[in-house]
Design a protein around this motif. Sequence first.
Motif, PDB file in Angstrom:
ATOM      1  N   UNK A   8       5.012  24.942  13.078  1.00 43.39           N
ATOM      2  CA  UNK A   8       5.605  25.109  11.748  1.00 43.39           C
ATOM      3  C   UNK A   8       4.663  24.607  10.640  1.00 43.39           C
ATOM      4  N   UNK A   9       3.661  23.812  11.011  1.00 43.14           N
ATOM      5  CA  UNK A   9       2.783  23.188  10.020  1.00 43.14           C
ATOM      6  C   UNK A   9       1.805  24.218   9.450  1.00 43.14           C
ATOM      7  N   UNK A  10       1.809  24.359   8.119  1.00 42.43           N
ATOM      8  CA  UNK A  10       0.908  25.278   7.427  1.00 42.43           C
ATOM      9  C   UNK A  10      -0.308  24.545   6.884  1.00 42.43           C
ATOM     10  N   UNK A  11      -0.093  23.340   6.333  1.00 41.08           N
ATOM     11  CA  UNK A  11      -1.174  22.562   5.727  1.00 41.08           C
ATOM     12  C   UNK A  11      -0.709  21.121   5.618  1.00 41.08           C
ATOM     13  N   UNK A  12      -1.639  20.220   5.427  1.00 43.37           N
ATOM     14  CA  UNK A  12      -1.256  18.818   5.240  1.00 43.37           C
ATOM     15  C   UNK A  12      -2.326  18.100   4.428  1.00 43.37           C
ATOM     16  N   UNK A  13      -1.944  16.988   3.822  1.00 45.19           N
ATOM     17  CA  UNK A  13      -2.859  16.079   3.135  1.00 45.19           C
ATOM     18  C   UNK A  13      -2.382  14.651   3.355  1.00 45.19           C
ATOM     19  N   UNK A  14      -3.336  13.750   3.529  1.00 42.63           N
ATOM     20  CA  UNK A  14      -3.023  12.325   3.644  1.00 42.63           C
ATOM     21  C   UNK A  14      -3.533  11.629   2.386  1.00 42.63           C
ATOM     22  N   UNK A  15      -2.652  10.899   1.705  1.00 40.96           N
ATOM     23  CA  UNK A  15      -2.955  10.283   0.416  1.00 40.96           C
ATOM     24  C   UNK A  15      -2.753   8.777   0.518  1.00 40.96           C
ATOM     25  N   UNK A  16      -3.748   7.997   0.067  1.00 44.86           N
ATOM     26  CA  UNK A  16      -3.641   6.540  -0.001  1.00 44.86           C
ATOM     27  C   UNK A  16      -3.739   6.090  -1.458  1.00 44.86           C
ATOM     28  N   UNK A  17      -2.887   5.137  -1.838  1.00 45.70           N
ATOM     29  CA  UNK A  17      -2.998   4.471  -3.137  1.00 45.70           C
ATOM     30  C   UNK A  17      -2.935   2.967  -2.881  1.00 45.70           C
ATOM     31  N   UNK A  18      -3.932   2.404  -2.261  1.00 41.32           N
ATOM     32  CA  UNK A  18      -3.910   0.986  -1.891  1.00 41.32           C
ATOM     33  C   UNK A  18      -4.006   0.107  -3.127  1.00 41.32           C
ATOM     34  N   UNK A  19      -3.154  -0.940  -3.174  1.00 43.78           N
ATOM     35  CA  UNK A  19      -3.207  -1.905  -4.263  1.00 43.78           C
ATOM     36  C   UNK A  19      -2.818  -1.352  -5.616  1.00 43.78           C
ATOM     37  N   UNK A  20      -2.150  -0.206  -5.640  1.00 40.81           N
ATOM     38  CA  UNK A  20      -1.845   0.434  -6.922  1.00 40.81           C
ATOM     39  C   UNK A  20      -0.645  -0.194  -7.617  1.00 40.81           C
ATOM     40  N   UNK A  21       0.294  -0.742  -6.868  1.00 45.51           N
ATOM     41  CA  UNK A  21       1.496  -1.318  -7.446  1.00 45.51           C
ATOM     42  C   UNK A  21       1.521  -2.816  -7.221  1.00 45.51           C
ATOM     43  N   UNK A  22       2.131  -3.526  -8.159  1.00 44.48           N
ATOM     44  CA  UNK A  22       2.369  -4.952  -7.988  1.00 44.48           C
ATOM     45  C   UNK A  22       3.852  -5.216  -8.175  1.00 44.48           C
ATOM     46  N   UNK A  23       4.454  -6.104  -7.377  1.00 45.91           N
ATOM     47  CA  UNK A  23       5.870  -6.418  -7.572  1.00 45.91           C
ATOM     48  C   UNK A  23       6.120  -6.940  -8.983  1.00 45.91           C
ATOM     49  N   UNK A  69       0.843  -1.202   0.000  1.00 48.64           N
ATOM     50  CA  UNK A  69       0.000   0.000   0.000  1.00 48.64           C
ATOM     51  C   UNK A  69       0.873   1.246   0.000  1.00 48.64           C
ATOM     52  N   UNK A  70       0.492   2.216  -0.812  1.00 48.50           N
ATOM     53  CA  UNK A  70       1.218   3.483  -0.861  1.00 48.50           C
ATOM     54  C   UNK A  70       0.469   4.477   0.005  1.00 48.50           C
ATOM     55  N   UNK A  71       1.161   5.066   0.933  1.00 47.19           N
ATOM     56  CA  UNK A  71       0.529   6.018   1.837  1.00 47.19           C
ATOM     57  C   UNK A  71       1.479   7.185   2.058  1.00 47.19           C
ATOM     58  N   UNK A  72       1.002   8.384   1.818  1.00 48.09           N
ATOM     59  CA  UNK A  72       1.813   9.588   1.975  1.00 48.09           C
ATOM     60  C   UNK A  72       1.137  10.545   2.952  1.00 48.09           C
ATOM     61  N   UNK A  73       1.930  11.137   3.816  1.00 52.46           N
ATOM     62  CA  UNK A  73       1.485  12.308   4.560  1.00 52.46           C
ATOM     63  C   UNK A  73       2.262  13.484   3.980  1.00 52.46           C
ATOM     64  N   UNK A  74       1.561  14.345   3.261  1.00 50.93           N
ATOM     65  CA  UNK A  74       2.191  15.494   2.615  1.00 50.93           C
ATOM     66  C   UNK A  74       2.076  16.716   3.517  1.00 50.93           C
ATOM     67  N   UNK A  75       3.188  17.351   3.760  1.00 47.52           N
ATOM     68  CA  UNK A  75       3.266  18.432   4.731  1.00 47.52           C
ATOM     69  C   UNK A  75       3.717  19.716   4.050  1.00 47.52           C
ATOM     70  N   UNK A  76       3.036  20.806   4.334  1.00 47.03           N
ATOM     71  CA  UNK A  76       3.517  22.141   3.985  1.00 47.03           C
ATOM     72  C   UNK A  76       3.967  22.789   5.289  1.00 47.03           C
ATOM     73  N   UNK A  77       5.262  23.087   5.378  1.00 42.14           N
ATOM     74  CA  UNK A  77       5.807  23.633   6.623  1.00 42.14           C
ATOM     75  C   UNK A  77       6.542  24.939   6.321  1.00 42.14           C
ATOM     76  N   UNK A  78       6.567  25.801   7.331  1.00 40.79           N
ATOM     77  CA  UNK A  78       7.349  27.041   7.213  1.00 40.79           C
ATOM     78  C   UNK A  78       8.629  26.836   8.009  1.00 40.79           C
ATOM     79  N   UNK A  79       9.731  26.643   7.272  1.00 46.60           N
ATOM     80  CA  UNK A  79      11.008  26.326   7.911  1.00 46.60           C
ATOM     81  C   UNK A  79      12.143  26.848   7.031  1.00 46.60           C
TER      82      UNK A  79
END
Length: 469
Positions: free
Chosen positions: A405-420, A310-320
């Motif tokens: 520091x966190x400005x915005x965030x998104x959580x993205x799932x791509x379950x079952x999208x890739x196969x070995x 499963x592909x799972x991303x937590x995308x963060x927009x931070x001020x740093x």
Amino acid sequence: MRRVDAVVIGGGMAGLVAAWQFTREGLTPVLLESRGYTGGLVAASKIAGVAYDIGAEGWAVRRPETAELAAELGLDVEFPRPAPSWVWFDDGPFAMPSRAILGIPADLSDSDVVAALGAGEAEKAARLDGAPLPDELPPDLGSLVEQRMGTTVLERLVAPIAGGIHAADPHLLATEVVSPGLLDAVRRAGSLAGGVALVKGDGAPKPPVASVAGGMFRMPQVLHEQISAADGQVLTRTGARALERDGEGWVVRAAATVRNENPSLPPVPCGEPVDLAAARVVIACSAGPARRLLGGVVDVSGPELVPGAPIAHVNLAVRAPELDAGPRGNGMLVARGSQQVSAKALTHLSAKWPSLTADCRARSEGLHLLRVSYGRSGEAEVELSVGQAMADASTLLGVELAADRLVDHQIIHWSGALAPTTPAARAWVQGLHEQLSAVPGIGLTGAWASGSGIAALVPHARDTARRLA
């Protein structure tokens, strides 16, 4: 029943490219996509007001066809900021060797290699690779590296890179799929390092990947627009249910779809059927639906199609502002088994791609976009947490990212999208292509059917459409 020039089943990148190529051949295709959007894993969103890629962000430049397609579409190509990739082990981070393929070094005496392995292990790997080649090289990447360079090279250099890119154990990756031409180069050079050196060539290291300026997501958008402008038709929320012979041509039986309760699963049919008759059909959907559609056309028996991690991303927009210098290059991969970091990788998106760097700076000084990735092959899906992602990013980057520091965030799932990309699956796919070559008016393409990544998908999809036109 409606008669059309061609039907393309599947609206991911392969389907869009095939349908677009049909329009270049003077045909007016109908593309069916069961989901509500086209592009598949090449998709966009906005975070902190900045448009960015939430899926695939580029292609491997080992072949020229994707850049050529971008030029034909009127899109500019950009390359990542020159910077080393990093790997995190709990004993410390290190920069990966620049002359390498999937972490396999071209020179085992390189200072970056010695820093990663230790002098003793680097010398041991060189001795192993100096032995004469066997008559047959292992077909999978993991066994090849283990045999020629040893376990330490596999674990510290190759497994983090290959596992991060392909979401699979290197032993499940067919070398010829993930690095076409490498095995032949190894045979010509007489060693694995020599083979990598042949493939990489002389001179300064070149960027291994490229993207579309402004975001990879622009390519499927423009493909879609140009298909429609050429009188082709793109029908989203319309899924193919069956494929039948019709004299010299084909009948595709389809129906409108609605979103599955589990959005990671294919949509479900609803509403009235839609039947299309065509002389040409391209199957460009994912492996499971393609197997069902082709079951009445050729023998589809073969290996079990094991879904990828499963592909799972937590995308963060931070001020740093401390991240302006890119302290870990364009990002880093995390070695399996870390006790200090839960993530498997971090990509410093706003440092990696120049157009995104400019967009972030235009929005706000010190604004940075980070993609913290989770999910490995063979491991259960993890519960994603913004707090955990911020903590992991702090550890990996060596910069304290407090909650303010966190400005915005998104959580993205791509379950079952890739196969070995296993050797067994590769052999099965090749068998499907051989069977279909004897059946007129039908072609098979897609990420699973053409090789690994956009670089392989684009020429395969174009060639498939050209052959049928």
